[in-house]
Scaffold this active site. Sequence first.
Site, PDB file in Angstrom:
ATOM      1  N   HIS A 128       0.887  -1.167   0.000  1.00  0.00           N
ATOM      2  CA  HIS A 128       0.000   0.000   0.000  1.00  0.00           C
ATOM      3  C   HIS A 128       0.926   1.218   0.000  1.00  0.00           C
ATOM      4  CE1 HIS A 128      -2.347  -2.988   2.348  1.00  0.00           C
ATOM      5  NE2 HIS A 128      -3.435  -2.401   1.885  1.00  0.00           N
ATOM      6  N   ASP A 182       2.338   1.959   3.339  1.00  0.00           N
ATOM      7  CA  ASP A 182       3.287   0.971   3.898  1.00  0.00           C
ATOM      8  C   ASP A 182       4.704   1.399   3.558  1.00  0.00           C
ATOM      9  OD1 ASP A 182       1.066  -0.667   4.317  1.00  0.00           O
ATOM     10  OD2 ASP A 182       1.376  -1.750   2.436  1.00  0.00           O
TER      11      ASP A 182
HETATM   12  C1  XUL Z   1      -7.518  -6.619   4.501  1.00  0.00           C
HETATM   13  C2  XUL Z   1      -6.700  -7.051   3.371  1.00  0.00           C
HETATM   14  C3  XUL Z   1      -5.827  -6.033   2.749  1.00  0.00           C
HETATM   15  C4  XUL Z   1      -5.733  -6.124   1.268  1.00  0.00           C
HETATM   16  C5  XUL Z   1      -4.986  -4.982   0.624  1.00  0.00           C
HETATM   17  O1  XUL Z   1      -8.332  -7.570   5.030  1.00  0.00           O
HETATM   18  O2  XUL Z   1      -6.731  -8.207   3.002  1.00  0.00           O
HETATM   19  O3  XUL Z   1      -4.583  -6.102   3.349  1.00  0.00           O
HETATM   20  O4  XUL Z   1      -5.111  -7.308   0.893  1.00  0.00           O
HETATM   21  O5  XUL Z   1      -5.538  -3.752   0.919  1.00  0.00           O
END
Ligand code: XUL
Length: 441
Positions: A101, A104
Amino acid sequence: MAEIFQNIPAIRYEGPASKAPLAFKYYHPDRVILGKKMSEHLPFAMAWWHNLGAAGKDMFGDATADKTFGAKAGTMAHAKAKVDAGFEFMQKLGINLFCFHDVDLVPEADTIDETNARLDELTDYILAKMKGTDIKCLWGTSNLFSNARFMNGAGSSNSVDVFCHAAAQIKKALECTVKLGGRGYVFWGGREGYETLLNTDMKFEQENIAALMKMAVSYGRSIGFTGDFFIEPKPKEPMKHQYDYDAATAIGFLRQFGLDKDFKLNIEANHATLAGHTFQHDLRVAADNGMLGSIDANQGDMLLGWDTDEFPFNVYDATLCLYEVLKSGGLSGGFNFDAKTRRPSYTYEDMFQAFVLGMDTFALGLIKAAEMVEDGRIDTFVKDRYASYAVTDIGQKIRAGEATLAECAAIASKHGAPELPGSGRQEYLEAVMNQILFGKA
Ligand code: XUL
Ligand code: CO
């Protein structure tokens, strides 16, 4: 560059007889299964957020692990230390993909312009690190759920300013994904849902989510992103009800808004079970619709009603997962370990142990799923189960969409009461699977 995981050697395949904790017992990257190397069947990825970020904090307690990697938390030096740690970690495990993300990668600043400048600096740093390695980005995404501004969602927010902020983050995250050579871009609708319909215009919100996705597709294609966009379905948590409830719901949404050509699904095991399905069910729904793109490889706890994101050790589920993947012809994406060690497993060694477990579980799943395919008893049974459609004229007409209700009714009158449709033989098939899994016991 100083070594971060100092007492951890590169992890090697030692085979099923090995008792070394940090060695692969089943994951043997060069082993050929059904004509393809294991490493090609199983493009494993590291999730930046869990592996380099999550330090064990939960609703009741503080962090137990130290993931500062020698830098001051929340600084750009820390962001770079995470890159160093991540690359050393992937190289020691033989993993060559990661997912991220935006936030992150860098600490979020007060303004989007400053956050974007930090992302430019950090992605330059990652690009330099990538040189001379085979490490690449599997997919990128933007975190549109942690900051307080997203309390009512991003695309689904009641506030147009929040919508625009989300659009700005997606724009930048797409640019970073393209810069890092990412194969995919994920939308997990973190808070795209509602707590109560008393304050919610559901139709309005879903139309806005689709509008945001369309903007993302059009911008992504304009900057040279040729990969897949993914929706990652999840039924609940953090919202009581999330719009991308499960694979079937997400596919319906994508088709309704004409997004199905650019999007596939990223199916997460623990999300499928939260929706009251098996992991295999959501994989099958996605595959049957030509939309099985990528997988978030983890497992939940059937006794708990939330997303526990555990490293997978359930070989039955992993086998059924790979069975679906093999039968669908493989993934355009990969297997992202969206998983974290349990809170009391707080050491560097635990981080590696967790990946050894997850990679070996999926390797075993692959070996056993290939045996199921080669064995053929299950596939043959399923095919024969529907044979009445293949061997009768009316069956063939029904399959071709050419039969009428009147024709079927005439057959029903002629044949009289049908015989029972044949045993489903579930117990037999489960025994076949056990024999394949444990036949050499
Ligand atoms: C949350 C989840 C996230 C997604 C990416 O449950 O799985 O980490 O994978 O936003
Ligand atoms: Co996920």
